[in-house]
Design an enzyme around this catalytic site. Structure first.
Site: not given
Ligand SMILES: *Cc1c(COP(=O)(O)O)cnc(C)c1O
Length: 394
Positions: A186
């Protein structure tokens, strides 16, 4: 898009602060922590950046979604409307809290289509969970109107869109709660981590208590805290928060670079008659992690995606075939495969996921190719990439 590209001295310094005290936890050990409250500092800065009244960090974006929904009173048997184009975590979190994901159409924003939303609302619909995909936004003002009109809770999955805004308001601030992810890929990474924002004190109290076994966090002695309700452990570690704190401070600069890089690609692709662009309801609020384009039909999109890969233009997902991001390839969801019985297995009349028909979404996703925008590209690397991309269309 990823914060891992710019991991540096700032992150190391924050982590070393924590390692020096040995207080790797967010709660307690007040005297031993030598004034370091990385999680609390991150939460304060997240409020500042988003303008939210309250924020709480937790162990992942998936955890954030679960905590946010439960804290807004969503639970067993409730229907939650979600898009078919998202990371699977969105619907896993719905299933995990015992609720039922109901898939609705997306539009050319690549996010939930507010004009189709009411077709999917039933008397069991308790929440709508739009996902601001790939760094940009849904038509969140219209989605909010539909939710308000139908008395349905709006919770935003802004896991991919931290720093994004819609007409000046942070994505994540339109509903009762908004969720962010700070996982490995992210824009802001903690290694693993998630965050929730809300403007309502009551919901905030539910959030921080639920994410820590229902502890009420009153007083200075953990052992004397009460538990008004059952919770879970979705706590973040102080070490992860320390990394994220340094990353969060780099967010404005990251977005600036991404916007500049994205514009170079977009300007070049504007010249190509067969390319059109994802609808971005407020260009100023785009975090520019991806440039998404539409071709006229599936055949041509597959052709171009294949040629891009062949030309060595990496990071250009054709989502329609992607195992993690579009419903067509979610075999585990389609068959409701789980290790043990889920609440949804007990509910009659839940949607038959083997038989979901979303023709509008299919039509859009079949024609979509995205291009990831990286932070560390030099201008000449970008120019070289653009040349290759243009070559593919010839
Ligand atoms: C990455 C992501 C999540 C989950 O996040 P994690 O930290 O990996 O559990 C949820 N929704 C979307 C759209 C994502 O891209």
């Amino acid at each position: 898009m990823p914060g891992f590209e710019i991991f540096g001295e700032e992150e190391k310094k924050e982590v070393l602060d924590v390692l020096e005290t040995g207080v790797l936890f967010r709660y307690g050990f007040d005297n031993a922590r030598n004034g370091h409250w990385k999680t609390k500092s991150f939460e304060k800065e997240l409020c500042y950046i988003t303008g939210a009244g309250f924020s709480h960090l937790c162990s992942s974006g998936t955890a954030a979604l679960c905590v946010a929904m439960v804290s807004c009173g969503i639970g067993a048997g409730d229907e939650v409307i979600v898009p078919p184009f998202t990371f699977v975590a969105t619907l896993e979190s719905v299933l995990n809290i015992g609720a039922i994901p109901v898939f609705a159409e997306i539009d050319d924003t690549l996010c939930l289509d507010p004009e189709k939303l009411e077709d999917f609302i039933t008397e069991k619909t308790k929440a709508v969970l739009p996902v601001h995909m790939c760094g940009s936004m849904a038509k969140i003002d219209r989605i909010k109107e539909v939710c308000d009109k139908n008395n349905i809770v709006l919770i935003e999955d802004a896991c991919q869109s931290i720093g994004g805004t819609f007409h000046g308001t942070a994505l994540g601030r339109f509903g009762k709660a908004g969720c962010y992810s700070f996982d490995a890929v992210k824009t802001v990474t903690c290694g693993e981590g998630g965050g929730i924002i809300t403007d309502e004190k009551k919901i905030y109290d539910n959030i921080h208590m639920y994410a820590d076994h229902g502890h009420d966090h009153i007083g200075n002695d953990r052992g004397l805290e009460n538990h008004p309700f059952l919770g879970m452990n979705y706590r973040i570690s102080e070490l992860n928060a320390a990394v994220g704190l340094a990353q969060l401070r780099k967010l404005p600069e990251m977005i600036k670079i991404q916007k500049r890089n994205k514009k170079m690609f977009k300007d070049a692709l504007k010249e190509i008659y067969e390319v059109s662009f994802r609808n971005i309801p407020d260009e100023d609020g785009d975090t520019a992690t991806f440039l998404s384009i539409f071709l006229h039909d599936e055949k041509r999109a597959r052709d171009i995606a294949g040629k891009l890969a062949k030309a060595g233009v990496t990071g250009c997902p054709y989502w329609y075939d992607n195992k993690w991001h579009y419903i067509k390839k979610w075999d585990h969801l389609i068959n409701l495969s789980a290790l043990a019985k889920l609440p949804i297995h007990k509910y009659e009349n839940h949607p038959d996921y083997r038989n979901i028909k979303l023709p509008q979404s299919d039509n859009i996703m079949k024609r979509t190719i995205s291009m990831q925008i990286m932070l560390n590209w030099t201008e000449s690397e970008i120019e070289e990439r653009i040349d290759k991309i243009i070559g593919v269309f010839k």
